[in-house]
Each structure stands twice: as C-alpha cells, then as structure tokens.
Design an enzyme around this catalytic site. Sequence first.
Site, PDB file in Angstrom:
ATOM      1  N   GLY A  50      -3.757  -6.664   2.571  1.00  0.00           N
ATOM      2  CA  GLY A  50      -2.435  -6.347   3.109  1.00  0.00           C
ATOM      3  C   GLY A  50      -1.890  -7.505   3.926  1.00  0.00           C
ATOM      4  O   GLY A  50      -2.257  -8.663   3.711  1.00  0.00           O
ATOM      5  N   SER A  51      -1.049  -7.183   4.880  1.00  0.00           N
ATOM      6  CA  SER A  51      -0.351  -8.214   5.647  1.00  0.00           C
ATOM      7  C   SER A  51      -1.248  -8.823   6.721  1.00  0.00           C
ATOM      8  O   SER A  51      -2.246  -8.209   7.140  1.00  0.00           O
ATOM      9  CB  SER A  51       0.881  -7.597   6.304  1.00  0.00           C
ATOM     10  OG  SER A  51       0.470  -6.581   7.193  1.00  0.00           O
ATOM     11  N   CYS A  87       0.778 -11.718  -3.674  1.00  0.00           N
ATOM     12  CA  CYS A  87       0.319 -12.480  -2.500  1.00  0.00           C
ATOM     13  C   CYS A  87       0.282 -13.964  -2.801  1.00  0.00           C
ATOM     14  O   CYS A  87       0.501 -14.789  -1.919  1.00  0.00           O
ATOM     15  CB  CYS A  87      -1.037 -11.978  -2.047  1.00  0.00           C
ATOM     16  SG  CYS A  87      -2.269 -11.971  -3.358  1.00  0.00           S
ATOM     17  N   VAL A 122      -1.328  -6.537  10.012  1.00  0.00           N
ATOM     18  CA  VAL A 122      -2.244  -5.383   9.980  1.00  0.00           C
ATOM     19  C   VAL A 122      -3.693  -5.866   9.838  1.00  0.00           C
ATOM     20  O   VAL A 122      -4.610  -5.286  10.435  1.00  0.00           O
ATOM     21  CB  VAL A 122      -1.856  -4.395   8.857  1.00  0.00           C
ATOM     22  CG1 VAL A 122      -2.861  -3.254   8.786  1.00  0.00           C
ATOM     23  CG2 VAL A 122      -0.455  -3.838   9.089  1.00  0.00           C
ATOM     24  N   GLY A 123      -3.886  -6.951   9.107  1.00  0.00           N
ATOM     25  CA  GLY A 123      -5.235  -7.518   8.967  1.00  0.00           C
ATOM     26  C   GLY A 123      -5.849  -7.837  10.325  1.00  0.00           C
ATOM     27  O   GLY A 123      -7.042  -7.622  10.547  1.00  0.00           O
ATOM     28  N   GLU A 171      -8.107  -9.735   2.943  1.00  0.00           N
ATOM     29  CA  GLU A 171      -7.331 -10.505   1.958  1.00  0.00           C
ATOM     30  C   GLU A 171      -5.872 -10.306   2.323  1.00  0.00           C
ATOM     31  O   GLU A 171      -5.311  -9.233   2.097  1.00  0.00           O
ATOM     32  CB  GLU A 171      -7.619  -9.978   0.554  1.00  0.00           C
ATOM     33  CG  GLU A 171      -9.123  -9.890   0.296  1.00  0.00           C
ATOM     34  CD  GLU A 171      -9.514 -10.360  -1.082  1.00  0.00           C
ATOM     35  OE1 GLU A 171      -8.869 -11.280  -1.596  1.00  0.00           O
ATOM     36  OE2 GLU A 171     -10.460  -9.791  -1.620  1.00  0.00           O
TER      37      GLU A 171
END
Length: 480
Positions: A225-226, A281, A229-230, A247
């Site tokens: 994800g982003s 991505c 949030v990562g 990732e």
Amino acid sequence: MQTLRNLIGGRWEDSTGEDVLTVVNPATEEAFARFGAGSADDVDRAVAAAVTAQPRWAGLTVTERVERLHTWADTVLAHATELAELECREMGKPIGIGRSFVEGGVAALKAAAAQALTYPFTETVTGPGGDRTDIVRHPLGATAVITPWNFPVTMVLGALGPLLAAGNTVVVKPSERSPVSTVRLFELAELAGMPAGVLNLVLGDGRTGAALTEHEDVRLVHFTGSVAVGRQVGAATGRRLRRCVLELGGKDPVVVDAGVDPVATARAVAFGAFVNTGQICTSMERIYVHEQIAEEFVKALVAAAQTFTIGDGMEPGTVLGPLVDERQRDTVRRHVEDAVHKGATVRTGGVVPRRPGYFYPATVLTEVDDTMLVMTEETFGPLAPVVVVPTFEEGMARAAVSRFGLAATVYTDDPEHIVAAARLPAGVVWVNQWQGGGPERLYEPARDSGMGATGARASYDAATRPAAVHVSATPASAGR
Ligand code: NAD
C-alpha cells in the site's frame, strides 16, 4: 445490491462491526456491493481460526501443501474472466488487461509455491570434531496480508504462495475499495478444497487493518500500500517485535538515451505510464529524455497517449478505464494544476471529460521541472511528465533524486550506459523493457518504497523462522 461477508474458520459470516461500507463502480458511480466493516472482534476470531488451523496445515508435507495451492491456482485460472469482470466493476480496469494480470497472478502463485519443493527447510552443517548443526526453518504461525485496490486478485495471489507453502496460515484484509474479487477468490479456494481456517478473510477499512497489525498472535504482516500507511504498519509491528514486509509506493523514473528508436520507445513509455490508468506502483511517473531525440519522442508519446481511448472497461475497445474514485482523480487533477501553475505545458489530455465516472485522459506534460508535484509525489494516474536533458548522465543524476526507490527503467543501446543503469537507487531496474522478471527475481524496495526482500528464496526466508540445533558428536553416555 450484493452483500459481502467475512470468511472465518471456514464459515461465511456477517461482520459484527456497525459501519456499513459500499463498493462503487468507478465507471458509473453506482454502488453495487456492501459489507460491514470488520471489527476488532472479527479480526480476533479470524486470527484465532488461523492459529487453530496452522499446526495441521504445517503437518502436511510440503508436496501436499504445494498440490493444494496448485489446485486452487488452476481453479482461479478457470475463472479468470469472471475475476477480471469483478475487478473491472470494483476498480475500473479493462477486462482484457485484468484477465492478463489474473493469469500472471496465478503463474506467480504456482511458481512461488513450487519453490517450496527445493527450499532448504532443513540444512545440516557438520563442524570440526564431527558436531552437527541442523538449521531448521519453522513456519511463523498465523500471518496477515493487507492489500491495496489496484490489483486486488494479483496482490493476494502474489503474497500468499510462499506464506502458505511454508506452512503458515493467513488472514487477508483486502482494500475496502475493491473487496469483491477477493471474496470470489476465497470462494474459489473453498471450491478447490483448501482446508478451513488456512485462509481467512476479514473485510474492512484502515481500522480493520490496524486491528490486524496490532494483533498479538499475528507473526508477520505482509503489507502492500501507500508509504503513509506502511509507516503505521511498520510502527505497529515494531512495537510488538513482529516481522513485516512493506511493499509501498513509488515515483519511478525512466531515462531515455540518445540513439534509441524514439517512436518505439515512446510507445513503450506510454504503456508504462498509462496502463491501468497509471495506477501501478511501478508506473513510469518521471521521464528524462535526451535532447537529441526529445522532439520526435514527445511527438510520438502524444500520438500514443491519444490512442488510450477512455471508456467503461467492460466495453470492448476501452484501453483507459476510470480512476478508482474521485479522491484518486483529485490527486491527478491537483498534480496537473500545480505543474501548469509552475510553467508546464499540457501537450495532450489534462481536461476531465464531461461524463459520469472518475475518468481522466492520458496526459503528456512538458516544460516540467523537478520541483513540481508531478515529479516529487506519487500521482498514481495517467500522467507522463517529460523533462528534456542534455546528457544521459544528467538524466541519470536527476532520476536518482527522489525519496522513493521502487523501480526504474533505462532505454539505451550504449553498453556503458547499460552498466550504469544498475547504479540507480531502486529495488528493480529494467533495461530496454518494463515489468520483466520471473520467479527468480529477488528485490527489496529502496528508500521510502518499503522494506523486506521478496522473490526467489527471500520470500521463504521471510515466511520462516530459522532455528539452530547443535548436536554433539560425543554421545551423552560417553562421560559415564
Ligand atoms: P493504502 O495504504 O491507502 O491502503 C492499503 C491497504 O491498507 C488497504 O487495505 C487499507 O484498508 C489498509 N489500511 C489503511 N490504513 C491502515 C492502517 N492504519 N493499518 C493497517 N492497514 C491499513 O493504499 P491504497 O490507496 O489502497 O493503494 C495504493 C498504494 O499502494 C500506492 O501508494 C501504490 O504505489 C501502492 N502499491 C504498492 C505496490 C508494491 O508492490 N510496492 C503494489 C501495489 C500498490
């Protein structure tokens, strides 16, 4: 309106959470599915089901686990068109592209699972004096997979192969924006005979994801994800001293050298920038082109962009589906407005079409500089910002300046420049191609684009915990 449920320990259940979320078709703006956001209690029960099922799953032989996964993969393949249609409805991807990515996900699942057959779950080393050390790689236990909306099926299949083949069980939380195809994927897992509790599904948004990453019994979180949030996921797993694989997002550069075919390269770059409406991505998001071929390259890029026909992905002939939602389209619009305000020129696109759906046309920008949002922040939309550079070296130097480091692409025929390409700070560097690489691919995102190596053996290293067992060559009775 379709109602979606969680799958916990082999039972389909309504969420106990109070909030009801809807899934909207981005081509029509109509809601067509709904589900309750998974509560902490749902997460708790799903993790408990995964913990309960894990010893039995790990007790199968590796070959048995791989066979089960291959049966599921074959069942998914038989439903590839149906899954592509569901993805199209929930996030807009044209079904032709969707189908090819579902097939790619199936191939990745099969290849990753098959690697378990040669992975050294136990290795023996003999030391001086005949002492023996066994390195035993145990499964971690119950794990979690949290996915984004841009490739719902492929992301789940890609993450699960090594986790499951290594003997772990999993709780999956798909994106709240595209859970419909994942629900079907789990129905197909049941159909294929995957044992209850090995694969659990909890639907919901960030709150559900946070409950999963905070759960004491989750031994690893595989998060895609982003970056924002990562960081939260990394902090939560760090607090609990649990593993995570992150990732995250990118702002991938492309360096186009003098001497390449400008038209063919422009077509390749158009594909890399616009396919899936730029929502990949590793989309090509910054383009540095050598001044010797810049004019022809930009002309061909504009022509290629104009072939990306907008439409509902269910209709044949659609090349460019909508963005996933209004929020994502706003990001694209904001980046273009910022660039134009700072002096960029829109060579094609740049205008929101008057029709329902979250559409935005394939857009080429020139007179771009490295201070603009289109060059610094992930856009995740159909934009191709082009910077003309006087030398290959300057293109490479500017490509390297970014807080992201997911992937990078170089088009060149110069052997020295091919060698130089490897120096770009990215987890993957493609030379004269894009998206290539088989199951042996091994990489770790650089900089803010994530952490944790995946692919080849590394995914199994991440999915297992090594323990050393030292066995003395001297029998215990020897001292008597
Ligand atoms: P996102 O980070 O907003 O959400 C991803 C997932 O995390 C969703 O399931 C979401 O519900 C969940 N989530 C949200 N808050 C959470 C929290 N606090 N704790 C745990 N989970 C939480 O990302 P997105 O908008 O769904 O996806 C787009 C992003 O994903 C882009 O940045 C893109 O580059 C990235 N992406 C990366 C890869 C890769 O392989 N590196 C692949 C695809 C997408």
